[in-house]
Design a protein around this motif. Structure first.
Motif, PDB file in Angstrom:
ATOM      1  N   GLU A   1      23.397  64.476  58.486  1.00 56.63           N
ATOM      2  CA  GLU A   1      24.658  64.414  58.173  1.00 56.63           C
ATOM      3  C   GLU A   1      25.454  64.005  59.313  1.00 56.63           C
ATOM      4  N   THR A   2      26.251  62.900  59.317  1.00 53.90           N
ATOM      5  CA  THR A   2      27.038  62.293  60.302  1.00 53.90           C
ATOM      6  C   THR A   2      26.553  62.035  61.473  1.00 53.90           C
TER       7      THR A   2
ATOM      8  N   SER B   1      31.050  57.717  54.059  1.00 56.62           N
ATOM      9  CA  SER B   1      31.484  59.415  53.820  1.00 56.62           C
ATOM     10  C   SER B   1      30.232  59.835  52.953  1.00 56.62           C
ATOM     11  N   THR B   2      30.275  60.982  53.104  1.00 54.05           N
ATOM     12  CA  THR B   2      28.900  61.857  52.457  1.00 54.05           C
ATOM     13  C   THR B   2      29.128  61.396  50.821  1.00 54.05           C
TER      14      THR B   2
ATOM     15  N   ASP C   1      23.468  60.123  56.450  1.00 53.44           N
ATOM     16  CA  ASP C   1      24.377  59.665  55.410  1.00 53.44           C
ATOM     17  C   ASP C   1      25.314  58.531  55.671  1.00 53.44           C
ATOM     18  N   HIS C   2      25.736  58.738  57.011  1.00 45.90           N
ATOM     19  CA  HIS C   2      26.790  57.677  57.630  1.00 45.90           C
ATOM     20  C   HIS C   2      26.929  58.089  59.105  1.00 45.90           C
TER      21      HIS C   2
HETATM   22 ZN   LIG Z   1      28.467  63.117  55.489  1.00 43.51          ZN
END
Ligand SMILES: [Zn+2]
Length: 552
Positions: free
Chosen positions: A248-249, A285-286, A463-464
């Motif tokens: 995540e991120t 974005s997620t 994810d990004h």
């Molecule tokens: Zn995300």
């Protein structure tokens, strides 16, 4: 005689510009009382600084409303257009003020579905008062104003000029307060649905003219012919166990494995891993990336898909594998709908959880018990587990790491990033990468303990990415075409146990040689199928980045 003075001709004629300007200012201030109340009540909006920010925010709203009205600033349409916006803002203000609701598309759908009895129940003196104060009184004034006539061409140029000038002013003002603005919108997502009358206008357009990206008819099956191909390895009989860590991120630039000067991956650096440095995400974005990462379509085709399809996990399950999704975040974005799944984010395990959030390591405390619940005959063929991390979710990066994983200090401990130096924001973020490094090394450590009963491997992909002040940008979620590399370049790390290398004939050394190869989320679907030896017509070998290393 008295009547003559009241005829419109005797009044001062107003230009369309004056009416647009007055209406925009009125809507941005009085028409947004509920928004301003919400802002004042936010804990992170305090002090004189917030007054200048509030003024800039109001100016941006006024400019966008003016740009919108300039398109309808014709003598015959302007008054009706202003009246409509006034009424939308007035009704929205009432419900926002009284019930704390926000105006988004589902809310507008609700309004349209309200029957007359319910509507009558909602009529009240307060509603009448709010609508009178915000809309009716200015409308009474407006409709009495004569509008100056102008030649068509002249009016057209004026309107276009007004539209461009208003947008430029909005953009310029936004640049001045961008950091505050981005933080605020990210911390308090609901605020964007409180901006009158743009929230209602957007929701109405969303319902009518903006193409829907929601459900596209019945779900299409995928890989109906999926089968597990027999492995050629004679030596390894134990079933494969793949842990797919969905990050995540996490941005590639902040991984020391990928060249970052700070040591953010001290533990992974000691493992026999391959870290790819040039991997593009599917979205910023997620919500955008996650469904795309598990799709067979790839970024371009996913964006213009006509149907919703089953995903990678459905195909793995159909081939016969045991599949499990463990979520330590806000959910799987419909990707685990048809497979066993659990959420660990609200467990109250003391060593791993603080308040209403658990560290990613909590997932390891549950994995064995959850795997044991999966069907034995499937597990005998092999298992794929997705672990969805909380990772580096912002803007409160400091909340993601326990005290012993904060090598970079001082860190920003304000949820509004604008309150901190950029260096403190970067410190807090880098600490989250250090913790992810620890979490991934723990996953590898656990997988090593499974080597007697299975053939383990790990694949980690984020994810990004994230902006941390580069080009004065923070957080993520910019439209893909304009998003900077920081938001789109993600880490991708593989760890294959020696037995897994033997089973698949894929060598980590070969993967390491290919670490600069341009990859993207488009490769994931096919690479995981390839790694798990799933035979199906939807598999495309040319997108499988493991395939090039088979037999090397
Ligand atoms: Zn995300």
């Amino acid at each position: 005689m008295r009547l003559m003075f009241l005829t419109p001709a005797a009044r001062q004629e107003r230009s369309t510009f004056t009416l647009v300007a007055l209406a925009s200012l009125w809507l941005a201030t009085v028409g947004n009382l509920a928004l301003w109340r919400s802002l004042v009540n936010l804990p992170d909006v305090t002090g004189w600084h917030s007054w200048t920010f509030g003024a800039a925010f109001a100016l941006i709203i006024a400019c966008v409303v003016a740009a919108l009205l300039s398109l309808l600033a014709w003598r015959v349409t302007l008054k009706a257009a202003i009246s409509l916006l006034l009424l939308l803002a007035a009704f929205a203000t009432h419900y926002m003020w009284m019930y704390g609701i926000v105006v988004d598309t589902p809310m507008v759908v609700n309004v349209f579905q309200t029957d007359t009895r319910e509507a009558r129940d909602q009529l009240s003196l307060q509603l009448l008062g709010t609508v009178t104060g915000i809309a009716i009184i200015p409308m009474l004034w407006l409709w009495r104003q004569p509008v100056r006539a102008m030649a068509f061409g002249q009016q057209l140029w004026r309107n276009l000029g007004l539209c461009v000038a208003a947008l430029l002013l909005a953009f310029g003002t936004l640049q001045l307060v961008f950091q505050d603005f981005a933080s605020l919108m990210r911390n308090h997502t609901q605020l964007r649905y409180q901006i009158n009358p743009l929230n209602s206008v957007y929701a109405l357009l969303d319902l009518t003219v903006i193409p829907s990206d929601q459900a596209k008819g019945p779900l299409q099956s995928l890989g109906l012919d999926a089968q597990i191909a027999p492995r050629s390895s004679q030596h390894v009989q134990r079933p494969p166990l793949l842990v797919f860590v969905l990050g995540e991120t996490a941005r590639s630039q902040s991984f020391s494995l990928n060249g970052y000067e700070r040591l953010t991956n001290p533990l992974l650096a000691q493992e026999n891993i391959a870290s790819f440095r040039n991997v593009a995400s599917c979205g910023t974005s997620t919500a955008e990336s996650v469904p795309c990462m598990f799709s067979h379509l790839g970024r371009t085709n996913f964006a213009k898909r006509q149907h919703e399809y089953e995903n990678l996990l459905d195909v793995l399950q159909r081939a016969g594998y045991a599949v499990l999704w463990i979520d330590n975040q806000s959910g799987c974005k419909d990707q685990c709908d048809r497979i066993p799944n659990i959420n660990t984010s609200d467990l109250k395990v003391p060593e791993h959880c603080v308040g209403d959030e658990c560290r990613d390591t909590v997932m390891l405390t549950r994995i064995e018990a959850e795997l044991a619940k999966l069907p034995t005959e499937r597990r005998a063929r092999g298992t794929v587990v997705v672990m969805h991390q909380m990772g580096s979710h912002g803007p409160a990066y400091f909340k993601r790491t326990p005290a012993e994983f904060k090598p970079f200090k001082p860190e920003c401990t304000d949820t509004s990033l604008s309150q901190c130096d950029r260096a403190q924001v970067v410190n807090a973020y880098d600490n989250t990468i250090v913790f992810t490094d620890y979490f991934l090394s723990r996953v590898i450590g656990w997988l090593k303990t499974q080597d007697k009963t299975s053939t383990p491997a790990m694949l980690y992909v984020s994810d990004h990415g994230e902006s941390l002040g580069e080009k004065n940008m923070y957080l993520h979620g910019l439209p893909y075409s304009v998003a900077p590399a920081e938001q789109k370049t993600v880490p991708l790390i593989t760890w294959l146990s020696p037995s897994f290398e033997q089973l698949t004939h894929i060598s980590t050394r070969c993967l390491q040689v290919n670490r600069d190869k341009a990859l993207s989320h488009d490769n994931l679907f096919h690479s995981v199928l390839g790694l798990m030896a799933v035979k199906t017509t939807v598999y495309q070998r040319e997108l499988d980045f493991f395939a090039a290393c088979e037999g090397h």
